[in-house]
Write a protein that holds these residues in place. Structure first.
Motif, PDB file in Angstrom:
ATOM      1  N   ALA A 169       0.808  -1.226   0.000  1.00  0.00           N
ATOM      2  CA  ALA A 169       0.000   0.000   0.000  1.00  0.00           C
ATOM      3  C   ALA A 169       0.835   1.267   0.000  1.00  0.00           C
ATOM      4  N   GLY A 170       1.844   1.344  -0.848  1.00  0.00           N
ATOM      5  CA  GLY A 170       2.650   2.554  -0.920  1.00  0.00           C
ATOM      6  C   GLY A 170       3.639   2.467  -2.051  1.00  0.00           C
ATOM      7  N   GLY A 300      -4.510   1.669   3.153  1.00  0.00           N
ATOM      8  CA  GLY A 300      -4.416   1.578   1.699  1.00  0.00           C
ATOM      9  C   GLY A 300      -4.510   2.918   1.007  1.00  0.00           C
ATOM     10  N   ASN A 301      -4.363   2.885  -0.315  1.00  0.00           N
ATOM     11  CA  ASN A 301      -4.270   4.109  -1.111  1.00  0.00           C
ATOM     12  C   ASN A 301      -5.263   4.143  -2.269  1.00  0.00           C
ATOM     13  N   ASP A 302      -6.427   3.529  -2.084  1.00  0.00           N
ATOM     14  CA  ASP A 302      -7.420   3.485  -3.157  1.00  0.00           C
ATOM     15  C   ASP A 302      -8.534   4.508  -2.979  1.00  0.00           C
ATOM     16  N   GLY A 322      -2.518   8.121   6.430  1.00  0.00           N
ATOM     17  CA  GLY A 322      -1.315   8.918   6.240  1.00  0.00           C
ATOM     18  C   GLY A 322      -1.609  10.399   6.087  1.00  0.00           C
ATOM     19  N   VAL A 323      -0.661  11.226   6.521  1.00  0.00           N
ATOM     20  CA  VAL A 323      -0.760  12.677   6.344  1.00  0.00           C
ATOM     21  C   VAL A 323       0.515  13.185   5.695  1.00  0.00           C
ATOM     22  N   ASP A 324       0.414  14.358   5.051  1.00  0.00           N
ATOM     23  CA  ASP A 324       1.595  14.964   4.444  1.00  0.00           C
ATOM     24  C   ASP A 324       2.291  15.872   5.450  1.00  0.00           C
ATOM     25  N   ALA A 333      -5.704   8.314   0.454  1.00  0.00           N
ATOM     26  CA  ALA A 333      -5.829   7.405   1.596  1.00  0.00           C
ATOM     27  C   ALA A 333      -7.139   6.630   1.531  1.00  0.00           C
ATOM     28  N   GLY A 334      -7.063   5.336   1.777  1.00  0.00           N
ATOM     29  CA  GLY A 334      -8.245   4.487   1.759  1.00  0.00           C
ATOM     30  C   GLY A 334      -9.001   4.587   3.068  1.00  0.00           C
TER      31      GLY A 334
END
Length: 415
Positions: A169-170, A300-302, A322-324, A333-334
């Motif tokens: 997931a990245g 996840g990243n979907d 996740g955050v920037d 971010a899922g």
């Protein structure tokens, strides 16, 4: 109807209209009518679109549609390119070709399966977790989806599932990165990483493979190990569930990796993989948790319109987004059935063997940073509950989109 409410329903209609039809067309109508679960999920998505931590709503709608389409395109391409090892199950999820898993097998169930043409490939228990299972080969020429339905009909009430594939997931990419805050927090502890193979790492205590060709160095797993080192984790255990196997990352491999981690006494395990719900893996995680292990997983990243990610969505798993560098939740971010923490997932970098320093983005990289904080707190006296309360005390900016708050922002200064 107020202006804000009207805007939300317009956005919801756009998501349904733009995302769902192309998705169904992409896979030839094999998916359920609502393949993304948008009927229930859009309510959350449209609220997210007006959150100040995100880009303007128009951009978010486009991103949500594209993320949904990209996810299904990736799955379709993956199955198409690995037909010798992978096929669709009855839920249209990628799974190990020609194999089904039967939980709690007994002689009577095995006999019924054999008479129906299913051969026993393996029968035993997940070591370290005592979860009984059997791997069965489906009858020749029968698609996996049909084989699952037929065996469930022959063995009603039994837990029968495909050995579904989970995906990292990245990714590493070229983005700018900034330093975060500094300060003093407890460091150290032990974290297990279930992923690909970890390359050179000064903190790697042990590593084992759970797939053909494993352990085999993976940039993804090596970046995670680098992040853990920078965050102050003292000992890292690696479990490679991919190796060179096209069907790597399956539920049974992850369950076995968890069992090995339990045998090694690893207190906190980070899993930056996503896939569908799987009864065997759910049972393994529950067994590990009952033995005192803390399991941390990425969402996840979907995108927020994607189905809930697993293992992050299993009860008791610490789900991390996740955050920037500015503290904004990643647009890609899922989602999970619950959310515990957010941690840095962008605007940072890691050292990867053979590649040098690589910039990172994705919830994959947030999960191990949250795990590092839990591991550090688990070194202190007290129970898992006490450790998690200590991590809660570090968290900032708690919200519906960050759970109990953002942790490990301080870790950026060491990356």
């Amino acid at each position: 109807m107020g202006k804000e409410t009207t805007t939300h329903w317009v956005i919801a209609a756009a998501l349904l209209a733009l995302a769902a039809p192309p998705v169904r067309a992409q896979l030839g109508g094999i998916l359920p009518v609502d393949p993304l679960g948008t009927v229930d999920q859009v309510r959350e998505t449209v609220r997210d679109l007006t959150d100040t931590t995100l880009a303007p709503a128009e951009a978010a709608v486009g991103d949500a549609r594209q993320l949904a389409q990209n996810r299904l395109k990736r799955l379709t391409r993956f199955v198409s390119n690995n037909r010798d090892a992978v096929e669709w199950d009855d839920r249209h999820q990628a799974a190990v070709r020609g194999e089904v898993l039967l939980l709690d097998p007994d002689p009577e169930a095995i006999g019924v399966a054999r008479r129906a043409g299913y051969a026993v490939l393996e029968q035993g228990r997940v070591e370290g977790l005592d979860v009984p299972y059997a791997r069965l080969r489906v009858p020749d020429g029968k698609p996996l989806a049909r084989a699952l339905k037929d065996l469930r009909k022959a063995l009603p009430g039994r837990d029968i599932c495909a050995d579904q594939i989970h995906f990292q997931a990245g990714k590493a990419l070229d983005v700018s990165h900034a330093k975060g805050s500094s300060g003093a927090l407890p460091r150290g502890g032990t974290v297990g990483v279930i992923d690909g193979g970890i390359g050179e790492s000064e903190r790697l205590a042990a590593q084992r493979g759970f797939a053909n060709g494993a352990p085999r160095t993976s940039e993804h797993a090596s970046a995670i190990a680098s992040l853990l080192t920078g965050a102050g984790t003292a000992h890292i255990y690696g479990a490679d569930v991919y190796g060179t196997d096209p069907a790597g990352g399956n539920a049974l491999a992850i369950a076995r990796a968890l069992g090995w981690m339990q045998q090694q006494g690893v207190p906190v395990v980070s899993i930056s993989l996503v896939g569908p719900a799987n009864p065997l893996l759910a049972r393994a995680i529950d067994a590990a948790r009952r033995k005192g292990m803390v399991v941390v997983a990425a969402v996840g990243n979907d995108g927020a319109a994607a189905p809930p990610a697993y293992p992050a969505s299993y009860p008791g798993v610490i789900a991390v987004t996740g955050v920037d560098g500015a503290g904004r939740v990643l647009i890609e971010a899922g989602r999970a059935a619950h959310l515990d923490y957010a941690a840095p997932g962008a605007d940072m970098s890691a050292l990867v063997p053979g590649k040098g320093r690589m910039d990172l983005r994705g919830t994959s990289f947030a999960a191990p940073l949250a795990a590092s904080r839990i591991a550090a707190r688990r070194m202190e006296p007290g129970s898992v509950t006490v450790a998690l309360k200590a991590v809660d005390s570090e968290a900032v900016a708690a919200s519906r989109r960050t759970g109990r708050g953002i942790v490990c922002n301080i870790c950026r200064s060491g990356l």
